[in-house]
Design an enzyme around this catalytic site. Sequence first.
Site, PDB file in Angstrom:
ATOM      1  N   THR A  19       0.845  -1.191   0.000  1.00  0.00           N
ATOM      2  CA  THR A  19       0.000   0.000   0.000  1.00  0.00           C
ATOM      3  C   THR A  19       0.882   1.242   0.000  1.00  0.00           C
ATOM      4  O   THR A  19       1.928   1.260   0.643  1.00  0.00           O
ATOM      5  CB  THR A  19      -0.950   0.012   1.221  1.00  0.00           C
ATOM      6  OG1 THR A  19      -1.791   1.179   1.167  1.00  0.00           O
ATOM      7  CG2 THR A  19      -0.185   0.027   2.527  1.00  0.00           C
ATOM      8  N   HIS A  38       2.410 -11.448  14.410  1.00  0.00           N
ATOM      9  CA  HIS A  38       3.478 -12.067  15.201  1.00  0.00           C
ATOM     10  C   HIS A  38       3.148 -13.513  15.580  1.00  0.00           C
ATOM     11  O   HIS A  38       4.028 -14.255  16.065  1.00  0.00           O
ATOM     12  CB  HIS A  38       3.717 -11.244  16.472  1.00  0.00           C
ATOM     13  CG  HIS A  38       5.119 -11.329  16.996  1.00  0.00           C
ATOM     14  ND1 HIS A  38       6.027 -12.259  16.551  1.00  0.00           N
ATOM     15  CD2 HIS A  38       5.768 -10.604  17.948  1.00  0.00           C
ATOM     16  CE1 HIS A  38       7.171 -12.101  17.197  1.00  0.00           C
ATOM     17  NE2 HIS A  38       7.037 -11.101  18.052  1.00  0.00           N
TER      18      HIS A  38
END
Length: 403
Positions: free
Chosen positions: A314, A366
């Site tokens: 993006t 994560h």
Amino acid sequence: MVLEMKVPSPGESITEVEIATWLVEDGDYVEKDQAIAEVDSDKATLELPAEESGIITLKAEEGDAVEVGAVVCHIDTSAAKPAGDAAPAKEEKKTKAPAKEEKPAATKTTYASGTASPAAKKILDEKGIASAAVKGTGRDGRITKDDAVKASPSMGTPTSGGARGSERKKLSMLRRKVAERLVSVKNETAMLTTFNEVNMQPIFDLRKDFKEDFKSKHGVSLGFMSFFTKAVVRALQMYPEVNSMIDGDFKVSYDFQDISIAVSGPKGLMVPVIRNAENLSFRGVESEVKRLAIRARDGEITIDEMTGGTFTITNGGVFGSMLSTPIINPPQSAILGMHNIVNRPMAVDGQVVIQPIMYVALSYDHRIIDGRESVGFLVAVKEALENPVEILMDNNPKKALEM
């Protein structure tokens, strides 16, 4: 013969759509294949074409959520076509009030200043505004839906003389789904962001030397997206965990790189996918980015073109963003954020020089990507962008750019 038009399935897993806009009015004569409505799904906005020619009778209102397969209108195919062309689109009818507002409602409440249509009354009730406080612009002072939309809760209350208007507008199904997905990402992933900076001077130099010939030969500009896409593909191959997704208790990894590119469209942010980006040249990437951006801008992007993708890029820099934490595009596990390029002092070979610098950000889940992989990935992207001739072009920019 009266034909019942039903909502077609826009794609797999979609069971409901919303009538965003009727492009015709009740009683209009429509031609076969003429666009009669825009419908929103949770993935895209699509046009609904007339299945046959005839007089149309609407069976749903704008904003209604209807199931796939439900009847939304009738078309009387035996009706003769009126003299002249087919009825103009809804927005072109400046003097004709909507047919549904001309018909007396089965039940209506009359106020001192006029009668509110059912749609207008619903909006006014939601705003907590009495119909008596609204001046209707319809026939005989009738309060139209547009009057209700423009009505302010402060109507009838003395003000200081400044403008105090407000508008209450239902979010489209697409925007509601985006909101739902973004909240889900924040709540259901262990999202972290790591940052780095990239000296863009080497890419500036390449573009200066080759952009004119590149555009002349290939018909597309040599932009930054091809460099970033190629750098990301290489980094994904080096760190396959970043090219993986969580599916329940399993990790799904891919041996291909389908890169989602966030682009701005008329209905908001769209994320079309560049398939098998690992097989594309610089020209191939730039051509595909241009094709998808045009289709998104023109509202022609399809659900299939936005489905899938293993990683997203993006570019907030086109709007002036210096730094941000991009949010993951589910079910993907990571997203790269590009930002604006600003001349900043930088140490080069022991000297402070001014260089065009871009800050880049990698947001990642994560749960599946550890710090070593996330930081290593972003460093690999940085290395490729700062050494494009050596790493991305095999020391032969003319061949890489197909000059």
